[in-house]
Design a protein around this motif. Structure first.
Motif, mmCIF file in Angstrom:
data_model
loop_
_atom_site.group_PDB
_atom_site.id
_atom_site.type_symbol
_atom_site.label_atom_id
_atom_site.label_comp_id
_atom_site.label_asym_id
_atom_site.label_seq_id
_atom_site.Cartn_x
_atom_site.Cartn_y
_atom_site.Cartn_z
ATOM 1 N N ASP A 169 1.041 -1.133 -0.053
ATOM 2 C CA ASP A 169 -0.164 0.089 -0.180
ATOM 3 C C ASP A 169 0.943 1.266 -0.089
ATOM 4 N N SER A 305 4.442 9.193 -3.160
ATOM 5 C CA SER A 305 3.632 8.028 -3.921
ATOM 6 C C SER A 305 3.511 8.339 -5.078
ATOM 7 N N HIS A 309 4.474 6.049 -8.335
ATOM 8 C CA HIS A 309 3.602 5.666 -9.291
ATOM 9 C C HIS A 309 4.135 5.876 -10.833
ATOM 10 N N ASP A 460 -0.166 -2.230 -10.919
ATOM 11 C CA ASP A 460 -1.295 -3.129 -11.107
ATOM 12 C C ASP A 460 -1.794 -2.883 -12.558
ATOM 13 N N TYR A 463 -4.655 -0.603 -12.792
ATOM 14 C CA TYR A 463 -4.908 0.801 -12.051
ATOM 15 C C TYR A 463 -4.816 1.928 -12.789
ATOM 16 N N ARG A 466 -5.880 7.581 -9.647
ATOM 17 C CA ARG A 466 -7.035 8.646 -8.885
ATOM 18 C C ARG A 466 -6.188 9.404 -7.850
ATOM 19 N N ALA A 468 -6.939 11.662 -4.562
ATOM 20 C CA ALA A 468 -7.631 12.031 -3.557
ATOM 21 C C ALA A 468 -7.480 13.425 -2.979
ATOM 22 N N ASP A 476 -4.998 7.727 -4.891
ATOM 23 C CA ASP A 476 -6.024 6.883 -4.168
ATOM 24 C C ASP A 476 -5.942 5.315 -4.423
ATOM 25 N N GLY A 477 -5.802 4.543 -3.662
ATOM 26 C CA GLY A 477 -5.836 3.036 -3.866
ATOM 27 C C GLY A 477 -4.612 2.562 -4.762
ATOM 28 N N LEU A 478 -3.330 3.328 -4.676
ATOM 29 C CA LEU A 478 -2.076 2.815 -5.507
ATOM 30 C C LEU A 478 -1.567 1.767 -4.482
ATOM 31 N N THR A 479 -1.481 0.528 -5.303
ATOM 32 C CA THR A 479 -0.749 -0.445 -4.813
ATOM 33 C C THR A 479 0.618 -0.936 -5.859
#
Length: 489
Positions: A169, A305, A309, A460, A463, A466, A468, A476-479
């Motif tokens: 995460d 983060s 990405h 992913d 993915y 997104r 936030a 948002d929701g980055l793995t």
């Protein structure tokens, strides 16, 4: 930062001239475009997204041009993102920081802390002069071993996830990392974030206060007591928890003086202003600690983060950055302080990530005296505008025909020299720019270097980025999935 209304300030903090003006000090608003389909009373609310006001304003700004305005429930805001206009607003002789919008909503918590103080409040200059040496080169070198220690906790966690074939995460772990880094280096406090399966309650409360400040800006003031009744109760509880936590940290230091070895908290408690002999009050110390704990980790975690990405989605950039780390750091177990600044390409990666998504997405500027912006738009003294950094950083005039493309070579020395000034503002501008920017950049570059030397990054495939919004920006929701690099220690 791009929100639509304001809230009243505490009685002990008088609002500067121009803040409550119906036209916020712009005599000829008609010359500034606004979204179509404006409605009486409610303004430009059709199609507005209250959850993503920054990205909403980016969409509107791209359609309307380098200066535009939005109105909701009687409050009108002028947005600026054109490179030439933003450069004018960066002129300290004509403009100063304006504390408004969501920043003003944080004043019940942070008061006259460095980030939320009004320009006329004396504690800003006092705190700045007392704390600035805490970000000198010597001070930064002293923080470096603690930064490495926290990074070891992160890599230990990621090694476990990688060995188990599980994704990490990214925003959650970057938040743990940056909270521990600022709390340990600045205040000698260990939150134990990596020992928890869920976020520390301090983070939960912090996110709550930031989100509440955001919501206050998109709810009509007259309806806020009704629509935000439950949120207001939660915000009160969140602020009380943050205050108690900081009070405990300060009390522990007072009970054991000398434990901080000259860190930020030591400076707050023991150092007087070099010229006036003034000291920070107990109340202001609490506000400064809260400011550093919140601002000192929230924006850096977002920057890390976003960078991870883009690295995971850019194999050539990732390989080039890894090659640089391998070449400069070699086989040393842990890099020395001086070796971090040598990662020049990796720093470009970080800057390019901050260009596309500056985690503090805007800042406001107010006129010091009557003036005219761009030779066209008159502004009275106290009039203000919000510089939308997310669009300024995408202005084709400054960044070329494909400003949405991730390209770290935009920050190669020759490209930087060829670019006009004041078009890259991830830390604000002028005298009130972020005091901890060098701390954040050193921390982020160090951590990225350690991670890239150790892991390959795998996104992913399904993915899509997104973003936030909670005053600051965060993926948002980055793995990511990890694999250990050959030969990585």
């Amino acid at each position: 930062m791009a929100q639509l209304s304001q809230v009243a300030e505490p009685e002990d903090a008088p609002i500067p001239k121009g803040f409550r003006s119906a036209e916020i000090g712009w005599p000829r608003l008609g010359a500034i475009p606004h979204p179509p389909r404006r409605l009486p009373l409610v303004g430009d609310v059709l199609g507005a997204n209250v959850r993503t006001p920054v990205q909403d304003s980016m969409r509107i700004g791209q359609a309307l041009g380098p200066i535009f305005r939005r109105k909701a429930f009687g409050k009108e805001i002028v947005f600026v993102w054109g490179a030439g206009l933003a450069a004018e607003l960066a002129d300290e002789s004509r403009f100063a920081k304006h504390v408004g919008l969501g920043v003003a909503n944080l004043r019940p918590l942070a008061g006259d802390g460095l980030f939320t103080a009004y320009n006329h409040e004396p504690n800003w200059q006092l705190a700045h002069d007392v704390l600035a040496p805490g970000f000198s080169r010597d001070a930064m070198a002293g923080y470096h071993p603690l930064m490495l220690d926290v990074a070891r906790q992160l890599t230990a966690r990621w090694d476990e996830r990688e060995a188990a074939g599980r994704s990490v995460d990214v925003p959650g772990d970057m938040t743990k990392l940056t909270l521990e880094t600022i709390s340990r280096t600045g205040f000698g406090h260990d939150f134990g974030s990596f020992e928890r399966s869920r976020p520390h309650p301090f983070v939960t409360a912090m996110v709550g206060t930031l989100s509440y400040a955001q919501r206050r800006n998109v709810v009509p003031p007259a309806l806020a007591p009704l629509l935000l009744r439950g949120a207001t109760r939660r915000n009160t509880a969140d602020m009380a928890y943050l205050n108690r936590t900081v009070d405990d940290v300060v009390a522990a230091r007072r009970a054991a003086p000398g434990q901080g070895t000259g860190d930020l908290l030591d400076r707050m408690l023991e150092v007087a202003h070099p010229e006036t002999g003034e000291r920070l009050s107990a109340e202001n110390i609490r506000r400064q600690v809260i400011t550093f704990l919140v601002a000192g980790h929230e924006t850096t975690s977002g920057a890390l983060s976003f960078a991870l990405h883009y690295l995971s989605r850019s194999p050539e950039v990732l390989a080039r950055a890894q090659a640089e780390v391998d070449a400069i750091w070699g086989d040393v177990a842990e890099p020395a302080y001086e070796q971090v600044a040598k990662l020049r390409y990796l720093r470009r990666v970080l800057d390019e990530s901050l260009r596309l998504w500056p985690t503090a997405p805007g800042f406001s500027r107010q006129a010091r005296q009557d003036t005219t912006l761009g030779g066209t738009h008159p502004m009275r003294e106290g009039a203000w505008a919000l510089v939308l950094a997310t669009l300024l950083h995408r202005d084709p005039e400054a960044w070329g025909e494909r400003p949405e493309t991730f390209d770290p070579d935009r920050f190669a020395p020759s490209a930087v020299r060829a670019r006009t000034a004041h078009v890259f503002k991830p830390f604000g501008t002028g005298a009130r720019a972020c005091i901890g920017r060098q701390f954040a950049l050193h921390e982020a570059t160090l951590v990225l270097g350690l991670l890239l030397r150790r892991y390959d990054l795998h996104p992913d495939p399904g993915y899509r980025l997104r973003v936030a919004e909670r005053l600051t920006l965060m993926p948002d929701g980055l793995t990511l999935r990890l694999s250990r690099r050959a030969g990585a220690a």
